[in-house]
Design a protein around this motif. Structure first.
Motif, PDB file in Angstrom:
ATOM      1  N   GLY A  53      70.452  53.093 -35.828  1.00 30.14           N
ATOM      2  CA  GLY A  53      70.462  53.055 -36.824  1.00 30.14           C
ATOM      3  C   GLY A  53      70.345  53.158 -38.355  1.00 30.14           C
ATOM      4  O   GLY A  53      70.808  54.146 -39.374  1.00 30.14           O
ATOM      5  N   SER A  54      70.952  51.258 -38.850  1.00 32.89           N
ATOM      6  CA  SER A  54      71.436  51.088 -40.124  1.00 32.89           C
ATOM      7  C   SER A  54      70.528  50.826 -40.827  1.00 32.89           C
ATOM      8  O   SER A  54      69.942  49.416 -40.301  1.00 32.89           O
ATOM      9  CB  SER A  54      72.812  51.209 -40.357  1.00 32.89           C
ATOM     10  OG  SER A  54      72.998  50.011 -39.759  1.00 32.89           O
ATOM     11  N   GLY A  55      70.404  50.643 -42.486  1.00 31.59           N
ATOM     12  CA  GLY A  55      69.882  49.817 -43.473  1.00 31.59           C
ATOM     13  C   GLY A  55      69.758  50.040 -44.447  1.00 31.59           C
ATOM     14  O   GLY A  55      70.450  50.744 -45.100  1.00 31.59           O
ATOM     15  N   HIS A  56      68.795  49.489 -45.582  1.00 32.72           N
ATOM     16  CA  HIS A  56      68.609  49.966 -46.690  1.00 32.72           C
ATOM     17  C   HIS A  56      67.008  50.689 -46.641  1.00 32.72           C
ATOM     18  O   HIS A  56      66.245  50.448 -46.411  1.00 32.72           O
ATOM     19  CB  HIS A  56      69.066  48.499 -47.539  1.00 32.72           C
ATOM     20  CG  HIS A  56      68.820  48.042 -48.938  1.00 32.72           C
ATOM     21  ND1 HIS A  56      69.721  48.786 -49.316  1.00 32.72           N
ATOM     22  CD2 HIS A  56      67.707  48.823 -49.588  1.00 32.72           C
ATOM     23  CE1 HIS A  56      69.618  48.776 -51.008  1.00 32.72           C
ATOM     24  NE2 HIS A  56      68.554  48.585 -51.113  1.00 32.72           N
ATOM     25  N   TYR A  57      67.114  51.054 -47.446  1.00 31.54           N
ATOM     26  CA  TYR A  57      66.087  52.346 -48.621  1.00 31.54           C
ATOM     27  C   TYR A  57      65.649  52.101 -50.151  1.00 31.54           C
ATOM     28  O   TYR A  57      66.885  52.152 -50.837  1.00 31.54           O
ATOM     29  CB  TYR A  57      66.178  53.205 -47.956  1.00 31.54           C
ATOM     30  CG  TYR A  57      66.689  53.923 -49.278  1.00 31.54           C
ATOM     31  CD1 TYR A  57      66.539  55.324 -50.473  1.00 31.54           C
ATOM     32  CD2 TYR A  57      68.221  54.149 -49.382  1.00 31.54           C
ATOM     33  CE1 TYR A  57      66.958  55.733 -50.844  1.00 31.54           C
ATOM     34  CE2 TYR A  57      68.970  55.290 -50.133  1.00 31.54           C
ATOM     35  CZ  TYR A  57      68.792  55.854 -50.964  1.00 31.54           C
ATOM     36  OH  TYR A  57      69.409  56.975 -51.978  1.00 31.54           O
ATOM     37  N   GLU A  58      64.529  51.940 -51.022  1.00 30.90           N
ATOM     38  CA  GLU A  58      64.386  51.874 -51.411  1.00 30.90           C
ATOM     39  C   GLU A  58      63.305  53.101 -51.783  1.00 30.90           C
ATOM     40  O   GLU A  58      62.458  53.494 -50.905  1.00 30.90           O
ATOM     41  CB  GLU A  58      63.583  50.777 -51.738  1.00 30.90           C
ATOM     42  CG  GLU A  58      62.976  50.864 -53.898  1.00 30.90           C
ATOM     43  CD  GLU A  58      62.427  49.035 -54.112  1.00 30.90           C
ATOM     44  OE1 GLU A  58      61.648  49.322 -55.010  1.00 30.90           O
ATOM     45  OE2 GLU A  58      62.285  48.287 -52.947  1.00 30.90           O
ATOM     46  N   LEU A  59      63.114  54.253 -52.594  1.00 32.23           N
ATOM     47  CA  LEU A  59      62.710  55.376 -53.171  1.00 32.23           C
ATOM     48  C   LEU A  59      62.061  55.006 -54.449  1.00 32.23           C
ATOM     49  O   LEU A  59      62.709  54.673 -55.470  1.00 32.23           O
ATOM     50  CB  LEU A  59      63.606  56.400 -53.009  1.00 32.23           C
ATOM     51  CG  LEU A  59      62.651  57.614 -53.020  1.00 32.23           C
ATOM     52  CD1 LEU A  59      61.126  57.240 -52.462  1.00 32.23           C
ATOM     53  CD2 LEU A  59      63.702  59.272 -52.879  1.00 32.23           C
ATOM     54  N   LYS A  60      60.831  55.245 -55.059  1.00 30.41           N
ATOM     55  CA  LYS A  60      60.350  55.375 -56.026  1.00 30.41           C
ATOM     56  C   LYS A  60      59.864  57.341 -56.579  1.00 30.41           C
ATOM     57  O   LYS A  60      58.447  57.038 -55.783  1.00 30.41           O
ATOM     58  CB  LYS A  60      58.979  54.375 -56.634  1.00 30.41           C
ATOM     59  CG  LYS A  60      59.518  52.306 -56.509  1.00 30.41           C
ATOM     60  CD  LYS A  60      58.443  51.886 -56.988  1.00 30.41           C
ATOM     61  CE  LYS A  60      58.707  50.864 -57.207  1.00 30.41           C
ATOM     62  NZ  LYS A  60      57.937  49.891 -57.615  1.00 30.41           N
ATOM     63  N   LEU A  61      60.229  57.315 -57.618  1.00 32.92           N
ATOM     64  CA  LEU A  61      59.617  59.160 -57.770  1.00 32.92           C
ATOM     65  C   LEU A  61      59.707  58.813 -59.262  1.00 32.92           C
ATOM     66  O   LEU A  61      59.490  58.596 -60.056  1.00 32.92           O
ATOM     67  CB  LEU A  61      60.911  59.959 -57.661  1.00 32.92           C
ATOM     68  CG  LEU A  61      61.704  59.831 -56.492  1.00 32.92           C
ATOM     69  CD1 LEU A  61      63.020  60.296 -55.978  1.00 32.92           C
ATOM     70  CD2 LEU A  61      60.348  60.329 -55.390  1.00 32.92           C
ATOM     71  N   ARG A  62      58.148  60.123 -59.892  1.00 36.23           N
ATOM     72  CA  ARG A  62      57.627  60.180 -61.001  1.00 36.23           C
ATOM     73  C   ARG A  62      58.336  61.325 -61.344  1.00 36.23           C
ATOM     74  O   ARG A  62      57.438  62.532 -59.907  1.00 36.23           O
ATOM     75  CB  ARG A  62      56.940  59.982 -60.851  1.00 36.23           C
ATOM     76  CG  ARG A  62      56.179  60.500 -62.769  1.00 36.23           C
ATOM     77  CD  ARG A  62      54.913  59.574 -62.470  1.00 36.23           C
ATOM     78  NE  ARG A  62      54.360  58.102 -62.258  1.00 36.23           N
ATOM     79  CZ  ARG A  62      54.299  57.509 -63.618  1.00 36.23           C
ATOM     80  NH1 ARG A  62      54.720  58.032 -64.796  1.00 36.23           N
ATOM     81  NH2 ARG A  62      54.184  56.169 -63.435  1.00 36.23           N
ATOM     82  N   GLN A  63      59.018  62.023 -62.362  1.00 34.52           N
ATOM     83  CA  GLN A  63      59.058  63.998 -62.379  1.00 34.52           C
ATOM     84  C   GLN A  63      58.090  64.043 -63.308  1.00 34.52           C
ATOM     85  O   GLN A  63      57.340  63.975 -63.740  1.00 34.52           O
ATOM     86  CB  GLN A  63      60.106  63.972 -63.820  1.00 34.52           C
ATOM     87  CG  GLN A  63      61.706  63.376 -63.108  1.00 34.52           C
ATOM     88  CD  GLN A  63      62.600  63.650 -64.686  1.00 34.52           C
ATOM     89  OE1 GLN A  63      62.576  63.898 -65.093  1.00 34.52           O
ATOM     90  NE2 GLN A  63      64.107  63.290 -63.776  1.00 34.52           N
ATOM     91  N   LEU A 103      59.254  57.413 -64.540  1.00 32.97           N
ATOM     92  CA  LEU A 103      59.150  56.728 -63.242  1.00 32.97           C
ATOM     93  C   LEU A 103      61.080  56.610 -62.543  1.00 32.97           C
ATOM     94  O   LEU A 103      61.538  56.031 -63.730  1.00 32.97           O
ATOM     95  CB  LEU A 103      58.565  55.468 -63.135  1.00 32.97           C
ATOM     96  CG  LEU A 103      58.288  54.894 -61.811  1.00 32.97           C
ATOM     97  CD1 LEU A 103      57.306  55.461 -61.011  1.00 32.97           C
ATOM     98  CD2 LEU A 103      57.836  53.970 -61.904  1.00 32.97           C
ATOM     99  N   ARG A 104      61.144  56.924 -61.540  1.00 32.30           N
ATOM    100  CA  ARG A 104      62.663  56.879 -61.604  1.00 32.30           C
ATOM    101  C   ARG A 104      62.596  55.590 -60.024  1.00 32.30           C
ATOM    102  O   ARG A 104      61.817  56.131 -59.289  1.00 32.30           O
ATOM    103  CB  ARG A 104      63.010  58.361 -60.671  1.00 32.30           C
ATOM    104  CG  ARG A 104      64.743  58.251 -60.845  1.00 32.30           C
ATOM    105  CD  ARG A 104      64.928  59.299 -60.591  1.00 32.30           C
ATOM    106  NE  ARG A 104      66.210  59.533 -60.618  1.00 32.30           N
ATOM    107  CZ  ARG A 104      67.699  60.911 -60.037  1.00 32.30           C
ATOM    108  NH1 ARG A 104      66.852  61.786 -59.613  1.00 32.30           N
ATOM    109  NH2 ARG A 104      68.526  60.086 -60.113  1.00 32.30           N
TER     110      ARG A 104
END
Length: 623
Positions: A577-587, A593-594
């Motif tokens: 499977g293929s698609g799109h991802y979104e990731l939120k990170l905080r150092q 916030l990244r």
């Protein structure tokens, strides 16, 4: 020192209550030395008086100078009182008081620059001259002894508490004729003895002049008074030519007196005496007039002083009334301010309580909205699962129905062909038609179930609209509260998966299994659970990607991971499977916030009824 300073302060603050202590008849209090040093600004005495009385230094200086002026420099004061000493005081003490008073009232000094105090220096000098020439004087001019100094412990009481006889007015104490009463007794004797002394001196002067004339011309017993004049330039004077006898010391008395000259001299002396007497009478008359003018001036000064005291009393009463009114106004203002402050505190407390209640209501609404959102998300997932299952079953049933229909069609054709050959096959054809009708009814039932799924989808959309309305209401409440703004983490639901079904066979992967695998992967990733993520990978890729995941979880807090638009292709026990991802990170170090997003591709494999991720590929931005 405390007694005289307290008395000075009391007389300075309330002079009308202490008029008996400020009068000329009152004796000087004890401690005039300390009062003089205090008036001159002695730092030690001023500090001690300030500590003992609690008054201000300037008020103590003014009180000391005021009392010195009223006690010592009042009109008619004796020299001892002017210098602030008792009669018979030692000369050293008199000299010290004179020096302190001159330092205080000298015109060149700072304290004596006022023009109305210039005469104080001359009075102090006169008193010093009188006392320095008569140091043993202990009585006044009228023969009455001066009163000794008395203690001042009881002098600070008001006038009505002390039984002291008030002094007479100044006009009665200073009568015009009383000042020269003593001088008139010895004035005739002085005139008589002066006249006799002048006559004797005139007689002696005449004798002296006659003696000079006898010495020049010689003594002529005939008494004609003529002297021989020289007849020529070489003649010798008579005093030298004629024999002269030496009369000795009685020569002047043996000469004949000039009674006419003596009478003229006596008349001249009488005229001078008369002129002196007239001048004396004119001086006494002018002095009497001056005394009367001074008495009138004193009366006017007393009247002016009484008027000033009345004005001071009125001004003090007015100031007390003004102070009381100001104090009442300030107290009312303070009461209003306190009431206003209490009202403001009550309003602020009520407002804080209302804000707290509103915040709690908003928090409850937010919790309710989050609950509804969670229920909506679960319901949506359930509906998506149901829809996927229905789609798969419908596709399977449609495929089966189409295959069955094609088979029945072919069979119907065969049967029709056979019906043409044999009518015995008619019954079989009818059965086939009945079966076909049954299959069509079954197809209609499946379409009805599909319509029901659409109805469920509409219900989901209504729930989403209700959720959007609640979120908008929550935002409006947050804007009104201003303090209760909270950042709502929006969670985007995963997009529905489009599944391409190739074939169904025993041991093949299903969409539900793949979705559960992705759900477990997302939850473990959001928790930062390294072991949980690694348990979803096969042994081969696990060793390669473990270091990358460990570094990422150690440096960041994972705030959210979303997989969108995943399209799966199933090939038996494997799927990709293929698609799109979104990731939120905080150092972890600075809290920055990244946000990272990109394409992602999974390859999963089912082995021994266990689904594992064989490979993962994703886009990662270069740091």
């Amino acid at each position: 020192m405390t007694d005289i300073v307290a008395l000075a302060l009391a007389c300075y603050r309330r002079p009308l209550d202490y008029q008996d202590r400020l009068s000329l008849a009152a004796p000087l209090p004890e401690g005039m030395d300390q009062l003089l040093w205090l008036a001159n600004g002695s730092s030690e005495i001023l500090d001690a008086a300030t500590r003992q009385t609690g008054a201000k230094p300037q008020e103590l200086l003014d009180a000391a100078r005021f009392c010195i002026q009223q006690w010592c420099l009042v009109r008619g004061a004796a020299p001892c009182r002017v210098l602030g000493v008792e009669p018979g005081a030692p000369l050293e003490r008199v000299k010290e008081h004179y020096r302190l008073l001159m330092r205080l009232f000298h015109p060149d000094r700072a304290a004596g620059r006022e023009t109305w105090t210039d005469h104080y220096a001359s009075r102090i000098n006169e008193a010093w001259t009188a006392l320095s020439r008569m140091p043993e004087r202990a009585v006044q001019d009228d023969g009455q002894p001066y009163p000794r100094s008395v203690p001042v412990q009881d002098t600070v009481r008001p006038a009505e508490e002390r039984a002291v006889k008030r002094p007479q007015p100044l006009s009665s104490r200073h009568q015009p004729g009383r000042r020269f009463r003593t001088r008139r007794r010895w004035l005739p004797r002085l005139v008589v003895w002066g006249g006799l002394t002048l006559a004797v001196m005139m007689v002696l002067g005449g004798f002296y002049l006659d003696r000079l004339s006898v010495g020049r011309s010689g003594f002529d017993p005939t008494g004609d008074g003529r002297r021989d004049r020289p007849t020529g330039g070489a003649s010798v004077p008579t005093a030298i030519a004629a024999p002269a006898t030496n009369p000795g010391a009685l020569g002047p008395f043996l000469a004949a007196p000039d009674w006419q000259a003596l009478e003229q001299r006596e008349q001249q002396a009488q005229r001078q005496i008369a002129q002196a007497w007239e001048a004396r009478k004119r001086w006494e008359e002018s002095r009497q007039q001056q005394i009367v003018a001074e008495a009138a001036l004193l009366e006017s000064m007393r009247a002016e002083r009484a008027e000033l005291e009345e004005q001071v009393r009125i001004e003090q009463a007015r100031m007390e009334q003004t102070r009381a009114e100001q104090l009442a106004v300030e107290q009312q203002r303070l009461a209003r301010l306190q009431a206003e402050q209490a009202r403001v505190e009550q309003v602020r407390t009520e407002r804080e309580l209302a804000e707290r209640r509103r915040l709690e209501a908003l928090q409850a609404e937010q919790a309710k909205a989050e609950r509804l959102a969670e229920e909506l998300r679960i319901e949506r997932q359930r509906l998506e699962k149901l829809k996927a299952e229905q789609a798969r079953s419908e596709q399977v049933k449609i495929a089966q129905a189409q295959a069955e229909r094609q088979r029945l069609g072919e069979q119907l054709k065969t049967e029709k062909a056979r019906a043409d050959q044999a009518k015995t096959e008619q019954a079989k054809v009818e059965r086939i038609q009945a079966e076909r009708q049954r299959l069509e009814e079954q197809l209609k039932a499946e379409k009805a179930r599909a319509d029901q799924a659409k109805t469920e989808q509409a219900k989901v959309e209504r729930i989403q609209a209700e959720r959007q309305r609640l979120e908008e209401q929550l935002k409006a409440e947050k804007a009104r509260a201003e303090r209760a703004r909270l950042e709502a983490a929006s969670r985007a639901p995963a997009a529905p998966m489009t599944v391409a079904v190739v074939a169904l066979e025993e041991g093949a992967l299903t969409a539900g299994e793949v979705e559960r695998l992705m759900s477990r992967y997302t939850r473990a990733y959001q928790r930062g659970d390294l072991n949980g993520v690694m348990a979803l990978f096969a042994t081969g890729p696990r060793s390669r990607i473990r270091g990358d995941y460990a570094t990422l979880f150690a440096a960041h807090y994972v705030r959210g991971l979303w997989l969108r638009d995943l399209r799966w292709v199933y090939r038996g026990p494997s799927a990709s499977g293929s698609g799109h991802y979104e990731l939120k990170l905080r150092q972890r170090d600075n809290g920055e916030l990244r946000r990272v997003e990109g394409n992602i591709r999974f390859t999963v494999q089912k082995r021994d009824n266990q689904i594992l991720i064989e490979a993962i590929e994703y886009d990662w931005p270069e740091s």
